[in-house]
Design a protein around this motif. Sequence first.
Motif, PDB file in Angstrom:
ATOM      1  N   TYR A 113      -8.182 -12.825   7.297  1.00 35.19           N
ATOM      2  CA  TYR A 113      -8.426 -11.384   7.183  1.00 35.19           C
ATOM      3  C   TYR A 113      -8.120 -10.774   5.819  1.00 35.19           C
ATOM      4  O   TYR A 113      -8.700  -9.766   5.458  1.00 35.19           O
ATOM      5  N   ILE A 116     -10.105 -12.433   1.654  1.00 37.08           N
ATOM      6  CA  ILE A 116     -11.408 -11.988   1.135  1.00 37.08           C
ATOM      7  C   ILE A 116     -11.241 -10.874   0.112  1.00 37.08           C
ATOM      8  O   ILE A 116     -12.040 -10.746  -0.798  1.00 37.08           O
ATOM      9  N   ASN A 143       5.162  -3.406  -7.621  1.00 37.68           N
ATOM     10  CA  ASN A 143       5.035  -2.426  -6.535  1.00 37.68           C
ATOM     11  C   ASN A 143       5.037  -3.094  -5.161  1.00 37.68           C
ATOM     12  O   ASN A 143       5.784  -2.704  -4.263  1.00 37.68           O
ATOM     13  N   LEU A 147       7.755  -3.264  -1.727  1.00 38.45           N
ATOM     14  CA  LEU A 147       7.443  -2.662  -0.418  1.00 38.45           C
ATOM     15  C   LEU A 147       8.236  -3.360   0.684  1.00 38.45           C
ATOM     16  O   LEU A 147       8.175  -4.581   0.791  1.00 38.45           O
ATOM     17  N   ILE A 155       0.826  -0.549   6.619  1.00 39.93           N
ATOM     18  CA  ILE A 155      -0.444  -0.648   5.881  1.00 39.93           C
ATOM     19  C   ILE A 155      -1.463  -1.462   6.682  1.00 39.93           C
ATOM     20  O   ILE A 155      -2.615  -1.060   6.834  1.00 39.93           O
ATOM     21  N   MET A 163      -8.119   0.396   1.812  1.00 39.79           N
ATOM     22  CA  MET A 163      -7.905  -0.726   2.735  1.00 39.79           C
ATOM     23  C   MET A 163      -7.967  -0.205   4.179  1.00 39.79           C
ATOM     24  O   MET A 163      -7.223   0.680   4.552  1.00 39.79           O
ATOM     25  N   PRO A 164      -8.893  -0.787   4.979  1.00 40.93           N
ATOM     26  CA  PRO A 164      -9.020  -0.309   6.363  1.00 40.93           C
ATOM     27  C   PRO A 164      -7.901  -0.833   7.262  1.00 40.93           C
ATOM     28  O   PRO A 164      -7.167  -1.749   6.887  1.00 40.93           O
TER      29      PRO A 164
HETATM   30  C1  HEC Z   1     -11.419  -4.868   2.586  1.00 42.53           C
HETATM   31  C2  HEC Z   1     -10.488  -5.371   1.614  1.00 42.53           C
HETATM   32  C3  HEC Z   1      -9.054  -5.557   2.050  1.00 42.53           C
HETATM   33  C4  HEC Z   1      -8.601  -6.353   3.053  1.00 42.53           C
HETATM   34  C5  HEC Z   1      -9.403  -7.247   3.982  1.00 42.53           C
HETATM   35  C6  HEC Z   1      -7.159  -6.234   3.054  1.00 42.53           C
HETATM   36  N1  HEC Z   1      -6.773  -5.365   2.089  1.00 42.53           N
HETATM   37 FE1  HEC Z   1      -4.892  -4.866   1.609  1.00 42.53          FE
HETATM   38  N2  HEC Z   1      -5.551  -3.573   0.249  1.00 42.53           N
HETATM   39  C7  HEC Z   1      -6.870  -3.373  -0.100  1.00 42.53           C
HETATM   40  C8  HEC Z   1      -6.958  -2.310  -1.079  1.00 42.53           C
HETATM   41  C9  HEC Z   1      -8.233  -1.800  -1.745  1.00 42.53           C
HETATM   42  C10 HEC Z   1      -5.641  -1.861  -1.300  1.00 42.53           C
HETATM   43  C11 HEC Z   1      -5.186  -0.717  -2.180  1.00 42.53           C
HETATM   44  C12 HEC Z   1      -5.071   0.530  -1.314  1.00 42.53           C
HETATM   45  C13 HEC Z   1      -4.573   1.725  -2.106  1.00 42.53           C
HETATM   46  O1  HEC Z   1      -5.274   2.117  -3.023  1.00 42.53           O
HETATM   47  O2  HEC Z   1      -3.503   2.223  -1.784  1.00 42.53           O
HETATM   48  C14 HEC Z   1      -4.797  -2.674  -0.451  1.00 42.53           C
HETATM   49  C15 HEC Z   1      -3.420  -2.569  -0.413  1.00 42.53           C
HETATM   50  C16 HEC Z   1      -2.582  -3.449   0.241  1.00 42.53           C
HETATM   51  C17 HEC Z   1      -1.146  -3.453   0.115  1.00 42.53           C
HETATM   52  C18 HEC Z   1      -0.325  -2.520  -0.742  1.00 42.53           C
HETATM   53  C19 HEC Z   1      -0.209  -3.081  -2.114  1.00 42.53           C
HETATM   54  C20 HEC Z   1       0.395  -2.123  -3.107  1.00 42.53           C
HETATM   55  O3  HEC Z   1       0.955  -2.586  -4.103  1.00 42.53           O
HETATM   56  O4  HEC Z   1       0.337  -0.902  -2.866  1.00 42.53           O
HETATM   57  C21 HEC Z   1      -0.685  -4.481   0.898  1.00 42.53           C
HETATM   58  C22 HEC Z   1       0.755  -4.913   1.081  1.00 42.53           C
HETATM   59  C23 HEC Z   1      -1.846  -5.097   1.508  1.00 42.53           C
HETATM   60  N3  HEC Z   1      -2.978  -4.442   1.098  1.00 42.53           N
HETATM   61  C24 HEC Z   1      -1.781  -6.156   2.380  1.00 42.53           C
HETATM   62  C25 HEC Z   1      -2.883  -6.631   3.080  1.00 42.53           C
HETATM   63  C26 HEC Z   1      -2.813  -7.633   4.125  1.00 42.53           C
HETATM   64  C27 HEC Z   1      -1.545  -8.312   4.586  1.00 42.53           C
HETATM   65  C28 HEC Z   1      -4.073  -7.805   4.570  1.00 42.53           C
HETATM   66  C29 HEC Z   1      -4.530  -8.686   5.696  1.00 42.53           C
HETATM   67  C30 HEC Z   1      -3.993  -8.355   6.974  1.00 42.53           C
HETATM   68  C31 HEC Z   1      -4.944  -6.957   3.790  1.00 42.53           C
HETATM   69  N4  HEC Z   1      -4.202  -6.255   2.907  1.00 42.53           N
HETATM   70  C32 HEC Z   1      -6.331  -6.901   3.929  1.00 42.53           C
HETATM   71  C33 HEC Z   1      -7.961  -4.053   0.391  1.00 42.53           C
HETATM   72  C34 HEC Z   1      -7.907  -4.927   1.447  1.00 42.53           C
END
Ligand code: HEC
Length: 189
Positions: A113, A116, A143, A147, A155, A163-164
């Motif tokens: 998940y 990608i 950063n 966390l 999140i 991020m959804p």
């Molecule tokens: C569709 C793309 C996508 C997926 C899939 C995704 N993320 Fe993210 N993630 C993002 C984006 C874009 C951000 C930045 C969001 C923001 O601007 O605050 C983010 C932010 C984060 C952050 C915060 C990082 C920071 O320094 O602020 C964490 C932790 C994180 N994701 C963990 C995960 C985890 C664990 C998963 C899987 C369960 C996951 N993400 C899946 C796109 C994704």
Amino acid sequence: MRRTIINSLLLAATAAFLSLNWILQADPNQRNFEVLPDMAHSIPYDSYASNPNFRDGMTLRLPVAGTVIRGITPLHYAATPADAERAGRVLVNPYPATDAAARTRGAAIYNTYCEICHGVSGKGDGIVAQRGFPTPPSLLAPNALGLPDGRIFHIITYGQKNMPSYASQIDRDDRWKAILYVRSLQRGK
Ligand code: HEC
């Protein structure tokens, strides 16, 4: 003389029997006569049929307000920055860093998940980001290192900006295990 009496009695009995048999014809579609049937025959309503016995007319009843689904502990957080901060302060990962099985499961979740977008090593260079999706911040940056686990749980559960939410795809246990794996990526082992 006696014989005549007996014969006429027999004839009368036969006639009575035949006429009663004709009068009381059995109808297989009707119930037999029942004395005091009480509640032996209830009126069945189909689950989705309307029902005159309830004011709202529904047969299926709604669960009482506040009903908790069996096996699911309610999560009293909202998708707000204040609750993200509170989750970081209050929620604790139930799996210790030493739980190898949980970490292995977390790796599978991450690679399914998260990878990608966040990339194999967490640098934010996943295939989706390479194809134009807003690049996520590196999970290895200060950063993300800062966390708390509960904040990352929030999140994953509610999403954050681009991020959804992954609440419907990843159950709570697996979210914690994915966090365990993110921590091991951050440690570089
Ligand atoms: C569709 C793309 C996508 C997926 C899939 C995704 N993320 Fe993210 N993630 C993002 C984006 C874009 C951000 C930045 C969001 C923001 O601007 O605050 C983010 C932010 C984060 C952050 C915060 C990082 C920071 O320094 O602020 C964490 C932790 C994180 N994701 C963990 C995960 C985890 C664990 C998963 C899987 C369960 C996951 N993400 C899946 C796109 C994704």
